[in-house]
Design a protein around this motif. Structure first.
Motif, mmCIF file in Angstrom:
data_model
loop_
_atom_site.group_PDB
_atom_site.id
_atom_site.type_symbol
_atom_site.label_atom_id
_atom_site.label_comp_id
_atom_site.label_asym_id
_atom_site.label_seq_id
_atom_site.Cartn_x
_atom_site.Cartn_y
_atom_site.Cartn_z
ATOM 1 N N PRO A 89 0.823 -1.223 0.000
ATOM 2 C CA PRO A 89 0.000 0.000 0.000
ATOM 3 C C PRO A 89 0.849 1.262 0.000
ATOM 4 O O PRO A 89 0.723 2.126 0.872
ATOM 5 C CB PRO A 89 -0.784 -0.151 1.305
ATOM 6 N N MET A 90 1.739 1.390 -0.992
ATOM 7 C CA MET A 90 2.596 2.564 -1.089
ATOM 8 C C MET A 90 2.496 3.154 -2.492
ATOM 9 O O MET A 90 2.462 2.404 -3.467
ATOM 10 C CB MET A 90 4.061 2.201 -0.808
ATOM 11 N N ALA A 116 14.240 3.771 1.543
ATOM 12 C CA ALA A 116 14.793 4.004 2.877
ATOM 13 C C ALA A 116 13.718 4.304 3.915
ATOM 14 O O ALA A 116 14.028 4.438 5.106
ATOM 15 C CB ALA A 116 15.797 5.158 2.828
ATOM 16 N N SER A 117 12.462 4.384 3.476
ATOM 17 C CA SER A 117 11.395 4.739 4.424
ATOM 18 C C SER A 117 11.119 3.588 5.381
ATOM 19 O O SER A 117 11.361 2.419 5.082
ATOM 20 C CB SER A 117 10.112 5.089 3.666
ATOM 21 N N HIS A 118 10.580 3.928 6.551
ATOM 22 C CA HIS A 118 10.239 2.900 7.551
ATOM 23 C C HIS A 118 9.189 1.948 6.996
ATOM 24 O O HIS A 118 9.242 0.731 7.252
ATOM 25 C CB HIS A 118 9.732 3.564 8.835
ATOM 26 N N ILE A 147 7.650 -3.460 5.335
ATOM 27 C CA ILE A 147 7.003 -4.383 4.399
ATOM 28 C C ILE A 147 8.010 -5.403 3.882
ATOM 29 O O ILE A 147 7.704 -6.595 3.747
ATOM 30 C CB ILE A 147 6.359 -3.609 3.236
ATOM 31 N N LYS A 148 9.209 -4.952 3.619
ATOM 32 C CA LYS A 148 10.265 -5.863 3.165
ATOM 33 C C LYS A 148 10.521 -6.947 4.213
ATOM 34 O O LYS A 148 10.641 -8.140 3.890
ATOM 35 C CB LYS A 148 11.543 -5.074 2.885
ATOM 36 N N ALA A 169 3.011 3.937 9.426
ATOM 37 C CA ALA A 169 3.694 5.003 8.709
ATOM 38 C C ALA A 169 2.880 6.294 8.746
ATOM 39 O O ALA A 169 3.424 7.385 8.751
ATOM 40 C CB ALA A 169 3.949 4.595 7.254
ATOM 41 N N ALA A 170 1.539 6.127 8.740
ATOM 42 C CA ALA A 170 0.665 7.281 8.778
ATOM 43 C C ALA A 170 0.740 7.996 10.141
ATOM 44 O O ALA A 170 0.517 9.174 10.262
ATOM 45 C CB ALA A 170 -0.762 6.882 8.476
#
Length: 269
Positions: A220-221, A228-230, A235-236, A268-269
């Motif tokens: 959901p991106m 590099a995002s959290h 998700i990885k 993330a939100a």
């Protein structure tokens, strides 16, 4: 514009096999959706991709693209392989034009191919022999050749696996951009977890012996994705866990597999 793909309960046995390579594969892929298939070696990922391309016919079940049964290759669904498979005695432009030549579409061919070569960053190499190109540049030629016939579906069989890390990421982002700009349906086979998260709307994790869809993870991106995002890192990690789970008897269901990525989005939100 992309095409809708339906895979109707495919089972496949190679000659002499006692156990099927694929068993009961069933899924739908929406027009313009990007799908990644991951799983341990031998789980049947490439076999399934070859069936989508019409290069292999399943023992049972069928593949349909926009409602038409796939029984042979077509310029409407093009495939990129691990190696670019270029003719070494030809120039970049000549190699990129081959699909159009085979279809007899020579009218306006040069202009169309030159625009694509500019799109993939090879305009200045159009008259260069492909033997003089780097591996990444040769894959760009293969990409231009695949896009020249205006396909509805692009099928990728680990085409970036032999490239260095910088070139691989650059091409992943470039293909992702082009696919989404053109609204193509994309199916990617990869062993690279990061590549799957970077490029796919959904990742299908396959188990082996026989090959089945063990779980599905939605990503959901928005694209392009910040590696590099959290959220990306979370998700990885979750996908790594589901990939590891295919080696054990208790495999998460598709419904359960989708939840963690949604939780990541919420965090993330």
């Amino acid at each position: 514009m992309g095409a809708r793909i339906t895979i109707d309960y495919i089972t496949h046995r190679y000659r002499g096999q006692t156990q099927p390579t694929l068993d009961g594969i069933e899924m739908s892929i929406e027009p313009g959706e990007s799908i990644a298939l991951i799983g341990q070696s031998g789980c049947g990922k490439s076999t399934l991709l070859h069936m989508l391309a019409g290069l292999l016919i399943p023992s049972d079940g069928c593949v349909r693209i926009n409602g038409h049964m796939v029984t042979k290759p077509s310029p409407r669904w093009n495939m990129m392989f691990q190696k670019p498979s270029l003719y070494p005695w030809m120039t970049v432009r000549e190699n990129a034009s081959l699909g159009l030549i085979f279809q007899g579409q020579r009218k306006g061919m040069r202009d169309r191919v030159d625009r694509l070569l500019e799109t993939v960053g090879l305009a200045e190499k159009a008259d260069t022999n492909v033997q003089a190109l780097s591996g990444g540049q040769q894959q760009r030629v293969a990409l231009a050749r695949s896009l020249a016939t205006d396909p509805e579906v692009l099928l990728l069989d680990e085409p970036f696996s032999a490239l260095d890390a910088f070139t691989r990421v650059s091409l992943q982002d470039e293909v992702n951009r082009l696919v989404r700009e053109r609204g193509l349906t994309l199916v990617l086979v990869t062993h690279d977890i990061e590549e799957a998260v970077a490029m796919a709307d959904r990742v299908m994790v396959m188990s082996a012996n026989p090959g089945r869809i063990a779980s599905t993870l939605k990503i959901p991106m928005p694209t392009p994705r910040d590696r590099a995002s959290h959220q990306f890192v979370d998700i990885k990690g979750e996908l790594m866990a589901y990939f590891g789970a295919t080696r054990h008897p208790a495999v998460p269901t598709a419904k359960k597999a989708e939840a963690p990525a949604e939780q990541s989005a919420a965090r993330a939100a």
